[in-house]
Design a protein around this motif. Sequence first.
Motif, mmCIF file in Angstrom:
data_model
loop_
_atom_site.group_PDB
_atom_site.id
_atom_site.type_symbol
_atom_site.label_atom_id
_atom_site.label_comp_id
_atom_site.label_asym_id
_atom_site.label_seq_id
_atom_site.Cartn_x
_atom_site.Cartn_y
_atom_site.Cartn_z
ATOM 1 N N LYS A 42 -6.440 -6.211 -2.930
ATOM 2 C CA LYS A 42 -7.300 -6.236 -4.129
ATOM 3 C C LYS A 42 -8.192 -6.589 -5.501
ATOM 4 O O LYS A 42 -7.011 -7.611 -6.165
ATOM 5 N N HIS A 45 0.644 -1.466 -0.532
ATOM 6 C CA HIS A 45 -0.075 -0.109 0.014
ATOM 7 C C HIS A 45 1.242 1.218 -0.336
ATOM 8 O O HIS A 45 1.767 1.299 0.415
ATOM 9 N N GLN A 78 -2.304 -4.319 0.519
ATOM 10 C CA GLN A 78 -3.386 -4.460 0.589
ATOM 11 C C GLN A 78 -3.597 -5.670 0.024
ATOM 12 O O GLN A 78 -3.190 -6.260 -0.651
ATOM 13 N N ASP A 123 0.599 3.998 1.609
ATOM 14 C CA ASP A 123 0.963 4.576 3.291
ATOM 15 C C ASP A 123 1.702 3.707 3.794
ATOM 16 O O ASP A 123 1.574 4.021 4.674
ATOM 17 N N ASN A 136 -10.143 -3.391 -9.575
ATOM 18 C CA ASN A 136 -10.678 -2.764 -8.313
ATOM 19 C C ASN A 136 -10.548 -0.915 -7.790
ATOM 20 O O ASN A 136 -8.871 -0.948 -8.477
ATOM 21 N N LEU A 137 -10.632 -0.392 -7.582
ATOM 22 C CA LEU A 137 -10.558 0.697 -7.774
ATOM 23 C C LEU A 137 -9.594 1.452 -5.789
ATOM 24 O O LEU A 137 -8.349 1.556 -5.560
ATOM 25 N N ARG A 138 -10.599 0.049 -4.499
ATOM 26 C CA ARG A 138 -10.017 0.394 -3.864
ATOM 27 C C ARG A 138 -9.671 -0.488 -3.048
ATOM 28 O O ARG A 138 -10.410 -2.185 -3.334
ATOM 29 N N ALA A 139 -9.107 -0.750 -2.088
ATOM 30 C CA ALA A 139 -8.697 -2.421 -1.144
ATOM 31 C C ALA A 139 -9.847 -2.772 -0.710
ATOM 32 O O ALA A 139 -10.863 -2.203 0.042
ATOM 33 N N THR A 140 -9.716 -4.193 -0.316
ATOM 34 C CA THR A 140 -10.720 -4.799 0.395
ATOM 35 C C THR A 140 -10.101 -4.501 1.353
ATOM 36 O O THR A 140 -11.424 -5.052 2.155
ATOM 37 N N ARG A 172 -7.011 -3.830 4.114
ATOM 38 C CA ARG A 172 -5.162 -3.543 4.236
ATOM 39 C C ARG A 172 -5.078 -4.462 5.734
ATOM 40 O O ARG A 172 -6.097 -4.215 6.714
#
Length: 74
Positions: free
Chosen positions: A18, A10, A16, A12, A22-26, A28
């Motif tokens: 994903k 990730h 993650q 940050d 997908n645009l966002r992680a399922t 973290r």
Amino acid sequence: MGKNQHVTPHKDGGWQVKGENNLRATVRTSTQAEAIERAREIARRQESELFIHGKNGRIRERDSYGNDPYPPKG
């Protein structure tokens, strides 16, 4: 068959899981081992592929939980 799951670093910090495209992680997590465990559960449930990426982003391992033909053709 569900979406392929990718374990990636990730931006940050941490790791993650994903779903493919997908645009966002399922999920973290703080460690790669935790992310792999969660991704493996999802891939098994969805009968999909699991791709584990290294810190450099390149695929270092791959597992299949789909309907693979046995014995393999070829």
